[in-house]
Scaffold this active site. Structure first.
Site, short mmCIF file in Angstrom:
data_model
loop_
_atom_site.label_atom_id
_atom_site.label_comp_id
_atom_site.label_asym_id
_atom_site.label_seq_id
_atom_site.Cartn_x
_atom_site.Cartn_y
_atom_site.Cartn_z
N ASP A 1 -5.06 2.43 -3.43
CA ASP A 1 -3.60 2.50 -3.56
C ASP A 1 -2.95 1.21 -3.08
O ASP A 1 -1.79 1.21 -2.68
CB ASP A 1 -3.05 3.71 -2.79
CG ASP A 1 -3.34 3.61 -1.30
OD1 ASP A 1 -4.23 2.82 -0.92
OD2 ASP A 1 -2.67 4.31 -0.53
N ASP B 1 0.87 -1.18 0.00
CA ASP B 1 0.00 0.00 0.00
C ASP B 1 0.91 1.23 0.00
O ASP B 1 1.92 1.27 0.70
CB ASP B 1 -0.88 -0.05 1.27
CG ASP B 1 -1.92 1.06 1.29
OD1 ASP B 1 -3.10 0.75 1.09
OD2 ASP B 1 -1.55 2.23 1.52
P1 GH3 Z 1 -1.56 5.03 4.60
O1 GH3 Z 1 -0.12 5.36 4.62
O2 GH3 Z 1 -2.10 4.66 5.94
O3 GH3 Z 1 -1.90 4.03 3.56
O4 GH3 Z 1 -2.29 6.39 4.23
P2 GH3 Z 1 -3.06 6.72 2.91
O5 GH3 Z 1 -3.25 8.19 2.86
O6 GH3 Z 1 -2.38 6.11 1.75
O7 GH3 Z 1 -4.42 6.03 3.23
P3 GH3 Z 1 -5.19 5.02 2.32
O8 GH3 Z 1 -4.29 3.97 1.82
O9 GH3 Z 1 -6.40 4.56 3.10
O10 GH3 Z 1 -5.65 6.01 1.17
C1 GH3 Z 1 -6.08 5.58 -0.04
C2 GH3 Z 1 -6.39 6.80 -0.86
O11 GH3 Z 1 -6.23 6.46 -2.23
C3 GH3 Z 1 -7.79 7.29 -0.72
C4 GH3 Z 1 -8.19 7.75 -2.10
O12 GH3 Z 1 -8.32 9.12 -2.08
C5 GH3 Z 1 -7.01 7.38 -2.96
N1 GH3 Z 1 -7.37 6.72 -4.20
C6 GH3 Z 1 -8.03 5.56 -4.35
N2 GH3 Z 1 -8.15 5.25 -5.66
C7 GH3 Z 1 -7.54 6.25 -6.36
C8 GH3 Z 1 -7.33 6.50 -7.76
O13 GH3 Z 1 -7.73 5.72 -8.64
N3 GH3 Z 1 -6.65 7.63 -8.10
C9 GH3 Z 1 -6.20 8.49 -7.14
N4 GH3 Z 1 -5.54 9.57 -7.54
N5 GH3 Z 1 -6.39 8.29 -5.83
C10 GH3 Z 1 -7.04 7.19 -5.44
MG MG Z 2 -2.17 4.15 1.45
#
Ligand code: GH3
Ligand code: MG
Length: 459
Positions: free
Chosen positions: A248, A204
């Site tokens: 992510d 992640d």
């Molecule tokens: P952590 O280090 O705990 O993983 O913190 P984080 O901020 O990465 O938290 P998390 O993994 O929960 O966040 C996932 C984020 O990914 C939330 C959402 O806004 C973003 N996201 C999900 N799918 C996509 C995508 O297709 N494109 C983009 N740009 N962002 C995405």
């Molecule tokens: Mg993350």
């Protein structure tokens, strides 16, 4: 009189030039039929292209063949019918009544119809007409079949492309979660036959929300694509599968791989992420990407290890990597009994053994721990009930609450499993939830909680 209104080209094979002239005159008088002539079997073969390796069908719709004595008309019929590009051309034989034996042979050699000599004009036109009709229907049917074959081939190609696209993630081009799930199940079954180890990496992107918030979604998408590119570079064995698990989060399935192999790959991924070059942003910054990685390996011969428990173990390891400070990998080996144990040589080296120790709760709340544990047992029952009702939202909230409180009560495993339950509920993964419940129950059973200290005298 016209032959049933049908047009076409007739090859008249006869050694008598008078007979050929007669056929030509009678048939061409209709204005719809063209006659070609052959005075011998050899001349017919030349027109029909027998022996011609190109094998294109000649523009002949009907063969009118005299059972001329002394030549081998029967053999000619047989040869025409045995030649693939001629086999649809009907043969109409002309024979004298006295040639009934030859006629029988001609039919068995493939002739379709006959007329008697002397030739009756009406009869000739009627029979030629119906055979030309037959030929034109055969040609039309063949053309339709050919068209259908072409359409079928195009459909198959489209289906193949759709199958490929439906198994890929649109943004990054790596496999999607669906394909990962299918491949995991399939490889697990295959591995069980061969009795080998399988590894799974979950990773992640760290603080990815911040990238999105600070640099915008387009930058976030670019990072996702770059991480997918890194996976493609690092994951090289044909049986391995890199997939976007969602958001992510990415996963790598490593069939027939021991824990040491998973560790090498995890280290490459951590190092590769440090090398990623995200385009310089408007504010002049160049975002740095780090990854948290959880990897698990399990031997197929282990019971009750399953593909799901491998996934749950990698997920829990990922959570530990996050909690341990991010930008690291935690690698665990699923042990007999299903409880993961950390690989001692893992990059992080965090001990997994504290799970079996009594809780180290703050003294101030230690007397609350037995009640806390009881409440978790109630959670297990409630989650089982919610599962029966497919109420994933209740499960997600219970998991979230466990995640938030376990550590405070000195029960980090409750926090870890809570996190996995929360994610599994969000993903609607029944098997992962069940596997976590089994582990939570075993963990609660393994605890030896010290009785709460009696109140000091005089209070
Ligand atoms: P952590 O280090 O705990 O993983 O913190 P984080 O901020 O990465 O938290 P998390 O993994 O929960 O966040 C996932 C984020 O990914 C939330 C959402 O806004 C973003 N996201 C999900 N799918 C996509 C995508 O297709 N494109 C983009 N740009 N962002 C995405
Ligand atoms: Mg993350």
């Amino acid at each position: 009189m016209k032959p049933n209104g049908c047009s076409g080209t007739v090859l008249a094979v006869d050694d008598s030039s008078d007979a050929r002239a007669l056929y030509r005159r009678l048939l061409e008088s209709t204005g719809r039929v063209k006659v070609l002539e052959a005075d011998s079997a050899r001349a017919a073969f030349a027109i029909l292209g027998i022996g011609d390796s190109a094998g294109a069908p000649p523009p002949i719709d009907l063969i009118l063949m005299d059972l001329f004595p002394g030549t081998d008309a029967i053999q000619t019929c047989r040869l025409i019918k045995a030649t693939p590009h001629l086999t649809d051309i009907p043969i109409l034989v002309v024979s004298a009544r006295s040639e009934s034996e030859a006629l029988e042979s001609a039919f068995s050699a493939g002739a379709l119809d006959y007329i008697e000599k002397p030739v009756n004009r009406v009869e000739l036109l009627a029979r030629v007409g119906s055979l030309l009709q037959l030929k034109s229907e055969t040609d039309a049917r063949k053309a339709r079949e050919q068209e259908l074959l072409e359409v079928k081939r195009e459909l198959e190609e489209t289906n193949q492309e759709l199958r490929r696209l439906s198994s890929l993630d649109g943004l990054t081009g790596v496999a999607n979660r669906r394909q990962l799930g299918e491949t995991l199940e399939r490889e697990w079954r295959r591995g069980a036959r061969d009795s080998v180890s399988m590894a799974l990496i979950m990773m992640d992107i760290d603080r990815f929300k911040e990238f999105n918030d600070r640099h915008g979604h387009a930058c976030g998408d670019e990072i996702l694509r770059q991480v997918a590119g890194l996976l493609r570079d690092v994951v090289r064995r044909p049986a391995d599968l890199a997939a976007r698990y969602g958001g992510d989060e990415f996963a790598v399935l490593l069939p027939a791989t021991e824990i040491a192999g998973a560790r090498i790959l995890a280290e490459k991924l951590l190092a590769g992420a440090a090398e990623l070059r995200v385009p310089i942003q408007e504010d002049g910054s160049s975002p740095k990407v780090t990854l948290s990685i959880g990897a698990a390996a399990a031997h197929h011969s282990l019971r009750p290890a399953t593909a799901e428990s491998l996934l749950a173990a990698a997920d829990a390891a990922l959570y530990r990597a996050k909690r341990g400070g991010r930008n690291r990998a935690v690698i665990v080996k699923v042990q007999p009994g299903g409880e993961p144990r950390e690989d001692s040589a893992g990059p992080q080296g965090e001990s997994a053994r504290d799970e079996a120790l009594p809780p180290r709760a703050d003294e101030l709340i230690s007397d609350l721990v037995p009640g806390y544990i009881e409440n978790r047992r109630r959670d297990i029952r409630d989650i089982q009930q919610a599962l029966e009702q497919t109420d994933f939202e209740t499960i997600r909230i219970r998991g979230h609450n466990m995640k938030g409180t376990g550590k405070d009560y000195g029960l980090e495993t409750v926090t870890d499993l809570g996190a996995v339950i929360e994610r599994a509920a969000a993903a609607g993964s029944r098997d992962r939830i069940l596997s976590c419940l089994a582990r939570l129950s075993a963990f609660l059973d393994s605890l030896h909680v010290l009785p709460a200290r009696p109140d000091p005298p005089g209070r």
